[in-house]
Scaffold this active site. Structure first.
Site, mmCIF file in Angstrom:
data_model
loop_
_atom_site.group_PDB
_atom_site.id
_atom_site.type_symbol
_atom_site.label_atom_id
_atom_site.label_comp_id
_atom_site.label_asym_id
_atom_site.label_seq_id
_atom_site.Cartn_x
_atom_site.Cartn_y
_atom_site.Cartn_z
ATOM 1 N N ARG A 1 0.808 -1.231 0.000
ATOM 2 C CA ARG A 1 0.000 0.000 0.000
ATOM 3 C C ARG A 1 0.838 1.276 0.000
ATOM 4 O O ARG A 1 0.525 2.212 -0.741
ATOM 5 C CB ARG A 1 -0.996 -0.007 1.172
ATOM 6 C CG ARG A 1 -2.050 -1.122 1.067
ATOM 7 C CD ARG A 1 -3.174 -0.945 2.070
ATOM 8 N NE ARG A 1 -3.952 0.229 1.783
ATOM 9 C CZ ARG A 1 -3.847 1.375 2.422
ATOM 10 N NH1 ARG A 1 -3.019 1.504 3.447
ATOM 11 N NH2 ARG A 1 -4.573 2.404 2.068
ATOM 12 N N CYS B 1 14.686 -4.504 -3.524
ATOM 13 C CA CYS B 1 15.552 -3.607 -4.297
ATOM 14 C C CYS B 1 14.733 -2.647 -5.147
ATOM 15 O O CYS B 1 14.696 -2.752 -6.374
ATOM 16 C CB CYS B 1 16.520 -4.430 -5.144
ATOM 17 S SG CYS B 1 17.660 -5.317 -4.094
#
Ligand SMILES: Cc1ncc(COP(=O)(O)O)c(C=O)c1O
Length: 425
Positions: free
Chosen positions: A326, A355
């Site tokens: 979210r 990453c």
């Protein structure tokens, strides 16, 4: 249970508790026994149950269906809890429909939404005779008629209307404005009804709309509901019968930035509107998702390490955007707190291991030397259901708590499973 305070709260010692029991005492033994590790979602079944029952009560004797939006959290333990509390379901796929039915929700309390339902999904909805397939285009009405003919059955449908109402929410969760892909435009309604009425294998039973999510006021909901009422009244005036009016979901919750009206306030306003429009005989359908589950789940993560430089303090945790997307997807902010200490300065920038620069949960006051476990609060809705295995990170575990005890654990599939599946791919 009655004399205990429900929900996630901090006690006088600064420990985060769930219905009075320190959360650490509940989850740490699980992590040690490796039945589940971090990250793990922890859900408060008592809170979920109490919220759903309070909402049911707020309808009084009015005919209604609380169609819980299963997309918000499809865990069987949760959907079964709601089924026992009397709720129905709003589903957006055949798989969600199977979960709702398998969890014990009656077919006639289920509506199916979605702009691109496949033939197989329409077939399942027709076969199980659910309350209605909420069609979102004239083209879909044609497809539903064809599937009903093929099955030799009548298909029950609701028409989802695009209300043309904009809301003050993130663009990705606004669904009722004119440019949205959802729903039949008001200008196309005449043609839609005409098509329905020419096809005896179709039975139009309702009108629905859903304006979007995270409503912090009742007004946009009512603006949408008024459009539904207009459409319903025009249909009734044409001599056709309808069973229900569905005003959708979207009730906001408090993510720490301020309270939203309670779900019962939306229901109260909706019932009042139906009364004033002379439509009280219709069943009121609502489709709440977030408000029924969001406040009743947290994501527990472990601090991996800190990283301090002249200009910033970072706190790296073992939950990432793959576990809770979210913040990256909607710019949402979940409070991050230590499990065993109340919030205190200084602030740390909390980031995950993925990453991507968007794997960032924001700055939170976590004290001088944060260590151990943290919780990301209000993560019960659109958390696990949006999780992925990006970066070779297995789906998180889910832990269900009732009466101060862990009653069920859905373990993570684990790293080995991911490695084996990718090697086989
Ligand atoms: C058609 C429909 N109904 C209900 C909902 C549930 O919304 P919320 O979780 O904000 O209550 C959604 C959410 O996207 C939706 O698309």
């Amino acid at each position: 249970m009655a004399d205990r305070e429900l929900g996630f709260r901090r006690n006088a010692q600064g420990l985060l508790t769930l219905s009075g029991t320190p959360l650490g005492a509940l989850v740490t033994p699980l992590f040690e026994a490796s039945r589940s590790g971090t990250p793990a979602y922890v859900y408060d079944l008592d809170g979920l149950d109490a919220g759903a029952r309070a909402l049911e009560t707020s309808f009084g004797s009015a005919p209604h269906v609380t169609a819980y939006a299963v997309k918000a959290n499809s865990a069987g333990t949760i959907v079964r809890t709601f089924a026992r509390a009397g709720t129905g379901a709003d589903v957006v796929s055949g798989a969600e429909l199977e979960v709702a039915l398998g969890a014990g929700i009656e077919p006639r309390k289920i509506v199916m939404s979605g702009v691109a339902k496949t033939d197989a999904e329409l077939d399942l909805a027709i076969a199980r005779d659910i309350l209605a397939v909420q069609v979102e285009s004239i083209e879909e009405i044609g497809r539903l008629a064809a599937r009903a003919r093929a099955a030799g059955k009548r298909a029950r449908l609701g028409v989802r209307v695009k209300p043309g109402v904009s809301i003050d929410s993130h663009a990705h969760i606004a669904t009722g404005h004119d440019a949205a892909k959802f729903g039949v435009a008001k200008t196309d309604l005449g043609a839609a009804w005409e098509y329905v009425d020419r096809h005896p294998e179709l039975s139009a039973v309702g009108v629905s709309s859903h304006v979007g999510s995270m409503l912090r006021e009742v007004d946009p909901y009512l603006a949408t509901a008024r459009v539904v009422c207009e459409v319903v009244k025009a249909r009734l005036a044409g001599g056709h019968a309808l069973e229900y009016a569905d005003f959708g979901g979207g009730y906001g919750i408090d993510y720490g930035g301020g309270a939203a009206p309670a779900p019962s306030a939306f229901v109260g306003a909706a019932l009042e509107l139906l009364r004033s429009e002379g439509l009280s005989a219709l069943k009121l359908v609502i489709e709440p998702g977030r408000s029924l589950v969001g406040p009743f789940g947290v994501l527990v993560a472990r601090i991996v390490q800190t990283k301090e430089s002249a200009e910033r303090r970072w706190l790296m945790i073992d939950a990432g955007m793959n576990d809770l997307i979210r913040p990256a997807l909607y710019g949402a902010k979940h409070r991050v707190e230590l499990l065993d200490a109340a919030p205190a300065d200084p602030e740390w920038r909390v980031v995950g291991p993925v990453c991507e620069s968007s794997d960032d949960f924001g700055a939170h006051p976590l004290g001088r030397a944060p260590s151990g476990l943290v919780v990301l609060r209000d993560a019960g809705a659109y958390g696990f259901v949006l999780a992925s295995e990006y970066n070779g990170r297995p789906l998180p575990a889910e832990v269900f708590v009732k009466d101060g005890r862990v009653v069920h654990v859905s373990a993570s599939p684990g790293r080995e499973s991911w490695v084996a599946r990718r090697l086989q791919a």
